[in-house]
Write a protein that holds these residues in place. Structure first.
Motif, PDB file in Angstrom:
ATOM      1  N   ASP A  71      65.221 -53.493  26.224  1.00 24.31           N
ATOM      2  CA  ASP A  71      64.452 -52.982  25.176  1.00 24.31           C
ATOM      3  C   ASP A  71      63.029 -52.201  25.899  1.00 24.31           C
ATOM      4  O   ASP A  71      62.324 -51.967  24.918  1.00 24.31           O
ATOM      5  N   ASP A  72      62.729 -52.284  26.945  1.00 24.52           N
ATOM      6  CA  ASP A  72      61.735 -51.861  27.696  1.00 24.52           C
ATOM      7  C   ASP A  72      62.213 -50.282  28.175  1.00 24.52           C
ATOM      8  O   ASP A  72      61.302 -49.577  28.942  1.00 24.52           O
ATOM      9  N   ASP A  73      63.372 -49.677  27.789  1.00 23.82           N
ATOM     10  CA  ASP A  73      63.690 -48.403  27.921  1.00 23.82           C
ATOM     11  C   ASP A  73      64.150 -48.154  29.583  1.00 23.82           C
ATOM     12  O   ASP A  73      64.400 -46.947  29.938  1.00 23.82           O
ATOM     13  N   PHE A  74      64.013 -49.090  30.369  1.00 23.52           N
ATOM     14  CA  PHE A  74      64.443 -49.125  31.729  1.00 23.52           C
ATOM     15  C   PHE A  74      66.068 -49.600  31.864  1.00 23.52           C
ATOM     16  O   PHE A  74      66.618 -50.276  31.107  1.00 23.52           O
ATOM     17  N   LYS A  75      66.751 -49.163  32.938  1.00 21.74           N
ATOM     18  CA  LYS A  75      68.009 -49.457  33.193  1.00 21.74           C
ATOM     19  C   LYS A  75      67.944 -50.433  34.512  1.00 21.74           C
ATOM     20  O   LYS A  75      67.231 -50.500  35.293  1.00 21.74           O
ATOM     21  N   TYR A  76      69.017 -51.452  34.371  1.00 21.70           N
ATOM     22  CA  TYR A  76      68.892 -52.426  35.165  1.00 21.70           C
ATOM     23  C   TYR A  76      70.416 -52.796  35.618  1.00 21.70           C
ATOM     24  O   TYR A  76      71.270 -52.314  34.960  1.00 21.70           O
ATOM     25  N   THR A  78      69.828 -54.142  25.427  1.00 24.96           N
ATOM     26  CA  THR A  78      70.365 -53.293  24.174  1.00 24.96           C
ATOM     27  C   THR A  78      71.483 -52.600  24.331  1.00 24.96           C
ATOM     28  O   THR A  78      72.087 -52.166  23.371  1.00 24.96           O
ATOM     29  N   ARG A  79      71.767 -52.178  25.676  1.00 25.84           N
ATOM     30  CA  ARG A  79      72.925 -51.222  25.857  1.00 25.84           C
ATOM     31  C   ARG A  79      73.588 -51.606  27.175  1.00 25.84           C
ATOM     32  O   ARG A  79      73.023 -51.654  28.220  1.00 25.84           O
ATOM     33  N   GLU A 130      70.922 -50.984  29.925  1.00 26.50           N
ATOM     34  CA  GLU A 130      69.712 -50.733  29.499  1.00 26.50           C
ATOM     35  C   GLU A 130      68.898 -51.599  28.495  1.00 26.50           C
ATOM     36  O   GLU A 130      69.549 -52.377  27.984  1.00 26.50           O
ATOM     37  N   HIS A 181      66.130 -54.027  38.747  1.00 26.63           N
ATOM     38  CA  HIS A 181      65.617 -52.568  38.261  1.00 26.63           C
ATOM     39  C   HIS A 181      66.681 -51.866  39.180  1.00 26.63           C
ATOM     40  O   HIS A 181      66.904 -51.747  40.288  1.00 26.63           O
ATOM     41  N   VAL A 236      63.225 -59.311  29.601  1.00 24.67           N
ATOM     42  CA  VAL A 236      63.879 -58.068  28.646  1.00 24.67           C
ATOM     43  C   VAL A 236      65.056 -58.619  27.645  1.00 24.67           C
ATOM     44  O   VAL A 236      65.760 -59.541  28.172  1.00 24.67           O
TER      45      VAL A 236
END
Length: 263
Positions: free
Chosen positions: A31-36, A12-13, A29, A103, A9
């Motif tokens: 680019d798949d819109d999940f938080k890690y 992005t943020r 966050e 994740h 991934v």
């Protein structure tokens, strides 16, 4: 046999630092819109901590234990330029390229041995895993386990495989009894180590170990302290694990002895 694969991934943020971690991981966050939870290669122990996190996590998953999904997380060169905190900005600059992320388990609670119960089979599985990978960081002080959806999840294996910090002694470490198992938070419940050993020896084959190790990115294997090529370093991890498996009675007896002194 399912082949080990990790998604990649793009971060992005940057949301917030997780300051309870010694290496200053961060919630991000992608680019798949999940938080890690992002582990940085530019942090204290560098890529060795990422390698330990990756191998430990994927071995745990192979053995049927619950671990948050691991992904390769790419930090673009421009990422973090607007970060106001100088320490964090330096960390981001030093971590450009491929990092490792887990994740984010939203709403998870830290495992508390005074509150949460673990049965003897699961406790034995986790103690066996940590003795195999020489994980020094699953203690009463820092359990590195979470309760999420009423199930136990393992996190933070970056302190495992400490032999790679003294690379010249890797053969000696591979057959060590791992005396630090005495501090393991689940050791009092781990009464089924021999039974678990028989089961796990069948699952953790040489092919599976090589499958996991071969996925380590070569950019994580450019170490200052050795001129060994990446393939030789990978092979050293393979041989370390194979020797520990072949000599598992050594760390099992150590754990059993330590357990007798506790109960």
């Amino acid at each position: 046999m399912t082949k080990t694969e990790l998604r990649e991934v793009m971060v992005t943020r940057y949301i917030a630092p997780l300051r309870e971690g010694g290496s200053l991981p961060a919630l991000v966050e992608a680019d798949d819109d999940f938080k890690y939870v992002l582990k940085f290669k530019g942090a204290g122990h560098g890529t060795k901590a990422l390698i330990a996190e990756y191998i430990g996590g994927e071995i745990a998953r192979t053995l049927g234990l619950k671990v948050p999904e691991l992904v390769f997380a790419d930090l673009d060169e421009a990422f973090g330029r607007t970060e106001a905190d100088e320490e964090i900005q330096d960390l981001l600059k030093a971590s450009r390229g491929l990092n490792l992320a887990l994740h984010f388990l939203c709403g998870a609670l830290t495992y508390d041995p005074a509150v949460n119960q673990v049965d003897e089979n699961l406790a034995s599985r986790i103690v066996w895993l940590d003795a195999l990978i020489t994980n020094v960081d699953r203690t009463f002080r820092n359990t590195n386990m979470l309760i999420w959806h009423k199930e136990l999840w393992l996190i933070d294996h970056g302190a495992s495989f400490y032999f790679h910090h003294s690379w010249e002694n890797k053969e000696k470490h591979s057959t060590s009894p791992f005396s630090l198992i005495k501090d393991h938070v689940l050791l009092p419940q781990a009464s089924m180590l021999e039974e678990v050993d028989k089961e796990f020896q069948q699952i953790l084959t040489e092919d599976k170990i090589r499958d996991i190790i071969n996925l380590i990115p070569e950019e994580w294997l450019q170490w200052r302290e050795t001129l060994d090529p990446a393939e030789e370093i990978k092979e050293a991890y393979v041989q370390f694990l194979l020797r520990r498996l072949e000599n598992s009675e050594i760390f099992i007896k150590e754990a059993q002895h330590a357990r007798k002194n506790l109960i």
